[in-house]
Design an enzyme around this catalytic site. Structure first.
Site, PDB file in Angstrom:
ATOM      1  N   PRO A 138       0.998  -2.531  -5.129  1.00 22.38           N
ATOM      2  CA  PRO A 138       1.665  -3.448  -4.202  1.00 22.38           C
ATOM      3  C   PRO A 138       2.219  -2.735  -2.986  1.00 22.38           C
ATOM      4  CG  PRO A 138       2.925  -3.225  -6.260  1.00 22.38           C
ATOM      5  CD  PRO A 138       1.686  -2.408  -6.427  1.00 22.38           C
ATOM      6  N   ASP A 139       2.240  -3.426  -1.859  1.00 19.29           N
ATOM      7  CA  ASP A 139       2.875  -2.837  -0.674  1.00 19.29           C
ATOM      8  C   ASP A 139       4.375  -3.130  -0.738  1.00 19.29           C
ATOM      9  OD1 ASP A 139       3.095  -5.491  -0.046  1.00 19.29           O
ATOM     10  OD2 ASP A 139       1.993  -5.387   1.842  1.00 19.29           O
ATOM     11  N   PHE A 140       5.069  -2.914   0.358  1.00 20.59           N
ATOM     12  CA  PHE A 140       6.493  -3.231   0.387  1.00 20.59           C
ATOM     13  C   PHE A 140       6.735  -4.701   0.698  1.00 20.59           C
ATOM     14  CE2 PHE A 140       8.696   1.057   1.619  1.00 20.59           C
ATOM     15  CZ  PHE A 140       8.687   1.424   0.296  1.00 20.59           C
ATOM     16  N   ARG A 141       6.108  -5.175   1.767  1.00 19.33           N
ATOM     17  CA  ARG A 141       6.623  -6.391   2.391  1.00 19.33           C
ATOM     18  C   ARG A 141       5.811  -7.649   2.218  1.00 19.33           C
ATOM     19  NH1 ARG A 141       8.095  -2.042   5.302  1.00 19.33           N
ATOM     20  NH2 ARG A 141      10.306  -1.892   5.851  1.00 19.33           N
ATOM     21  N   ASN A 212       1.342   6.354   2.991  1.00 19.83           N
ATOM     22  CA  ASN A 212       1.269   6.113   1.549  1.00 19.83           C
ATOM     23  C   ASN A 212       1.577   7.365   0.749  1.00 19.83           C
ATOM     24  OD1 ASN A 212       0.636   3.548   2.193  1.00 19.83           O
ATOM     25  ND2 ASN A 212      -1.547   3.722   1.750  1.00 19.83           N
ATOM     26  N   ASP A 214       0.473   7.421  -2.526  1.00 17.62           N
ATOM     27  CA  ASP A 214      -0.383   7.311  -3.711  1.00 17.62           C
ATOM     28  C   ASP A 214      -1.470   8.371  -3.775  1.00 17.62           C
ATOM     29  OD1 ASP A 214      -2.390   6.368  -1.911  1.00 17.62           O
ATOM     30  OD2 ASP A 214      -1.720   4.306  -2.183  1.00 17.62           O
ATOM     31  N   HIS A 231       4.817  10.621   4.522  1.00 18.76           N
ATOM     32  CA  HIS A 231       5.970  10.360   3.659  1.00 18.76           C
ATOM     33  C   HIS A 231       5.898  11.151   2.359  1.00 18.76           C
ATOM     34  CE1 HIS A 231       6.700   6.248   5.835  1.00 18.76           C
ATOM     35  NE2 HIS A 231       6.862   7.295   6.621  1.00 18.76           N
ATOM     36  N   THR A 303      -0.381  -1.625   7.780  1.00 20.82           N
ATOM     37  CA  THR A 303       1.023  -1.240   7.896  1.00 20.82           C
ATOM     38  C   THR A 303       1.785  -2.281   8.696  1.00 20.82           C
ATOM     39  OG1 THR A 303       2.587   0.385   8.795  1.00 20.82           O
ATOM     40  CG2 THR A 303       0.435   0.272   9.871  1.00 20.82           C
ATOM     41  N   ARG A 328      -3.139  -7.918   8.042  1.00 23.30           N
ATOM     42  CA  ARG A 328      -3.078  -9.353   7.778  1.00 23.30           C
ATOM     43  C   ARG A 328      -2.335 -10.067   8.908  1.00 23.30           C
ATOM     44  NH1 ARG A 328      -1.842  -9.720   2.106  1.00 23.30           N
ATOM     45  NH2 ARG A 328      -4.034  -9.952   1.668  1.00 23.30           N
TER      46      ARG A 328
HETATM   47  P1  CNA Z   1       4.585  -2.503   4.290  1.00 24.57           P
HETATM   48  O1  CNA Z   1       5.808  -2.609   5.100  1.00 24.57           O
HETATM   49  O2  CNA Z   1       4.610  -3.113   2.948  1.00 24.57           O
HETATM   50  O3  CNA Z   1       3.421  -3.168   5.146  1.00 24.57           O
HETATM   51  C1  CNA Z   1       2.131  -3.362   4.632  1.00 24.57           C
HETATM   52  C2  CNA Z   1       1.344  -4.163   5.644  1.00 24.57           C
HETATM   53  O4  CNA Z   1       0.032  -4.269   5.159  1.00 24.57           O
HETATM   54  C3  CNA Z   1       1.894  -5.573   5.845  1.00 24.57           C
HETATM   55  O5  CNA Z   1       1.882  -5.903   7.212  1.00 24.57           O
HETATM   56  C4  CNA Z   1       0.910  -6.440   5.074  1.00 24.57           C
HETATM   57  O6  CNA Z   1       0.759  -7.718   5.637  1.00 24.57           O
HETATM   58  C5  CNA Z   1      -0.348  -5.632   5.188  1.00 24.57           C
HETATM   59  N1  CNA Z   1      -1.239  -5.849   4.071  1.00 24.57           N
HETATM   60  C6  CNA Z   1      -0.980  -5.680   2.746  1.00 24.57           C
HETATM   61  N2  CNA Z   1      -2.059  -5.956   2.017  1.00 24.57           N
HETATM   62  C7  CNA Z   1      -3.025  -6.293   2.897  1.00 24.57           C
HETATM   63  C8  CNA Z   1      -4.361  -6.693   2.770  1.00 24.57           C
HETATM   64  N3  CNA Z   1      -4.939  -6.783   1.570  1.00 24.57           N
HETATM   65  N4  CNA Z   1      -5.055  -6.985   3.870  1.00 24.57           N
HETATM   66  C9  CNA Z   1      -4.486  -6.894   5.093  1.00 24.57           C
HETATM   67  N5  CNA Z   1      -3.230  -6.512   5.290  1.00 24.57           N
HETATM   68  C10 CNA Z   1      -2.505  -6.236   4.210  1.00 24.57           C
HETATM   69  O7  CNA Z   1       4.120  -1.000   4.127  1.00 24.57           O
HETATM   70  P2  CNA Z   1       4.022   0.139   5.249  1.00 24.57           P
HETATM   71  O8  CNA Z   1       2.947   1.024   4.811  1.00 24.57           O
HETATM   72  O9  CNA Z   1       3.986  -0.410   6.609  1.00 24.57           O
HETATM   73  O10 CNA Z   1       5.419   0.849   5.099  1.00 24.57           O
HETATM   74  C11 CNA Z   1       5.486   2.192   4.882  1.00 24.57           C
HETATM   75  C12 CNA Z   1       6.144   2.488   3.554  1.00 24.57           C
HETATM   76  C13 CNA Z   1       5.479   1.791   2.410  1.00 24.57           C
HETATM   77  C14 CNA Z   1       6.002   3.930   3.233  1.00 24.57           C
HETATM   78  O11 CNA Z   1       7.252   4.503   3.156  1.00 24.57           O
HETATM   79  C15 CNA Z   1       5.277   4.020   1.896  1.00 24.57           C
HETATM   80  O12 CNA Z   1       5.716   5.098   1.162  1.00 24.57           O
HETATM   81  C16 CNA Z   1       5.567   2.742   1.260  1.00 24.57           C
HETATM   82  N6  CNA Z   1       4.655   2.293   0.197  1.00 24.57           N
HETATM   83  C17 CNA Z   1       3.555   3.007  -0.136  1.00 24.57           C
HETATM   84  C18 CNA Z   1       2.721   2.562  -1.132  1.00 24.57           C
HETATM   85  C19 CNA Z   1       1.513   3.368  -1.498  1.00 24.57           C
HETATM   86  O13 CNA Z   1       1.576   4.594  -1.440  1.00 24.57           O
HETATM   87  N7  CNA Z   1       0.405   2.723  -1.833  1.00 24.57           N
HETATM   88  C20 CNA Z   1       2.991   1.347  -1.777  1.00 24.57           C
HETATM   89  C21 CNA Z   1       4.141   0.641  -1.399  1.00 24.57           C
HETATM   90  C22 CNA Z   1       4.960   1.117  -0.420  1.00 24.57           C
END
Ligand code: CNA
Length: 418
Positions: A138-141, A212, A214, A231, A303, A328
């Site tokens: 899962p992402d953050f937001r 990320n 991961d 990060h 992001t 998205r």
């Molecule tokens: P965020 O703030 O959660 O943003 C993610 C963005 O990606 C959002 O705008 C979403 O709409 C978009 N999104 C998510 N899934 C999809 C999809 N399937 N198709 C299109 N768009 C999509 O995360 P950011 O990366 O901007 O923020 C940075 C943080 C998140 C860092 O500090 C990371 O460490 C942290 N993080 C990392 C992971 C990981 O390593 N996979 C997971 C969760 C959070």
């Protein structure tokens, strides 16, 4: 030095010339649960968070399937010319997540055409959590499925506390609970990661700057010197107080077994070297001072551009350099009218978008072959306890020669001019 900042101290850090820190901009949720930038200065994310009716992270993970894209055909005009519509469109900030219905399609064709003309040979990628949601992380937001919407189980007062170093100092458990879910090993890279690797394979990747933690960029075979994990990562660990290194594997074993790893020098809590708000970014991050001025294409993917300093980094390419946002939603400068000249975006599900991008470039089959062979080799390596590490499987992949060639080209120190 560069530091990761929370939204609370972003203003203060903007006045600092010596340290850049990770920060997250304030963000609000609209009535329909979608993201919207809050310019009101509201900093307490937790107060904006709606109560979730289904706190089960597992269920949310299973819901995170790839959704369809609603802009088919827009980028494939009959005359084959790129549509410029996307350059002048930005979605409303509170549009629902299927904003791909918008006329923002077209960016892919334009950029693919430039790439095919050989005008993009130093490509930078800035990536975020959205590139790994297709891998089940899962992402953050993202409303509903994002970690910020599922924090009840972590027992933190506000979402960013989980990555707050002072909070961790008092109570490491919330982060360790999350770490158990995020630890590399249980997730595999997806098509998007392999697309980035294909950029490298084609000799076009200047660097990928990923937020990320991961590690999937490296797992898919992009060489270390091409990846900046802005990060940090779980690959190393150290004491959060005195920074004494601690074996990463031992830290993982402790955390997975609900034990707190303790520093052998000062007895403080050890944590994986994931960068928390208020901590310095890795030294390698400073490659950006060389990379961004010489890039000829910037691709921003998955992001929300809410965390500093990466959010601002995307503004440091030369003004003539095209930027392509694949996400998205429209985010950052792409959420403003008018768009900067040379800015393009393609909104919708990232994996679907990237597959279409690959199609336009004629790379799809190659990526699928690469993915198949690398994943097969990796599974083989996992099955046999005596197998070499995953990255060693690159040499056995069907594209081994060419990739090795580009790997060796890129295997110079990251301080090189590349
Ligand atoms: P965020 O703030 O959660 O943003 C993610 C963005 O990606 C959002 O705008 C979403 O709409 C978009 N999104 C998510 N899934 C999809 C999809 N399937 N198709 C299109 N768009 C999509 O995360 P950011 O990366 O901007 O923020 C940075 C943080 C998140 C860092 O500090 C990371 O460490 C942290 N993080 C990392 C992971 C990981 O390593 N996979 C997971 C969760 C959070």
């Amino acid at each position: 030095m560069s530091r990761l900042r929370s939204s609370v101290d972003k203003k203060a850090s903007q006045t600092s010339v010596n340290r850049i820190t990770r920060s997250s901009s304030s963000q609000a949720r609209t009535h329909d649960g979608t993201e919207s930038r809050a310019h009101s200065g509201l900093g307490c994310y937790g107060k904006q968070r709606r109560k979730q009716t289904d706190p089960s992270l597992a269920q949310n993970l299973s819901q995170m399937s790839v959704s369809g894209q609603n802009c088919e055909g827009t980028e494939t005009r009959a005359d084959g010319e790129p549509s410029l519509e996307g350059q002048f469109f930005t979605s409303e900030p509170d549009q629902p997540s299927h904003a791909a219905k918008s006329p923002s399609c077209g960016g892919l064709t334009t950029i693919a055409r430039l790439m095919k003309l050989g005008r993009c040979k130093k490509v930078l990628v800035v990536a975020g959590a959205g590139i790994s949601t297709a891998s089940g992380i899962p992402d953050f937001r993202t409303p509903g499925t994002g970690l910020y919407a599922n924090l009840e189980k972590f027992n933190v007062p506000y979402p960013e506390a989980i990555f707050n170093i002072d909070y961790f100092s008092n109570d490491p458990q919330p982060f360790f609970s999350l770490a158990k879910a995020l630890y590399p090993g249980s997730h595999r890279p997806n098509y998007i990661h392999y697309f980035i690797r294909m950029l490298h394979h084609k000799g076009l990747l200047l660097r990928v700057y990923t937020q990320n933690i991961d590690g999937l960029e490296k797992v898919c075979g992009i060489p270390d010197d091409k990846v900046v994990e802005a990060h940090g990562s779980f690959a190393t660990a150290s004491c959060h107080l005195c920074y004494t290194p601690f074996p990463a594997e031992d830290a993982k074993v402790d955390i997975m077994n609900d034990k707190v790893p303790v520093c052998s020098f000062c007895s403080a809590t050890v944590k994986p070297d994931v960068v928390f708000f208020g901590e310095d970014l890795p030294q390698k991050y400073f490659l950006h001072t060389k990379d961004f001025p010489k890039a000829d294409l910037l691709i921003i993917m998955g992001t929300s551009l809410q965390i500093e300093p990466c959010a601002s980094l995307v503004n440091t390419v030369r003004s003539s350099v095209p930027r392509l946002l694949l996400n998205r939603h429209a985010v950052g400068a792409f959420d403003q009218v008018p768009l900067r000249r040379g800015d393009h975006m393609e909104l919708g599900d990232l994996e679907v978008t990237v597959r279409r991008f690959a199609d336009l470039l004629g790379w799809n089959h190659e990526i699928q072959d690469l993915m198949r062979s690398h994943e097969a080799a990796s599974i083989g390596a996992l099955v046999s306890c005596c197998s070499p590490p995953l990255t060693a499987s690159r040499g056995r992949s069907s594209d081994g020669d060419t990739d090795s060639e580009t790997d060796s080209k890129s295997s110079t120190s990251y301080n090189s001019n590349q």
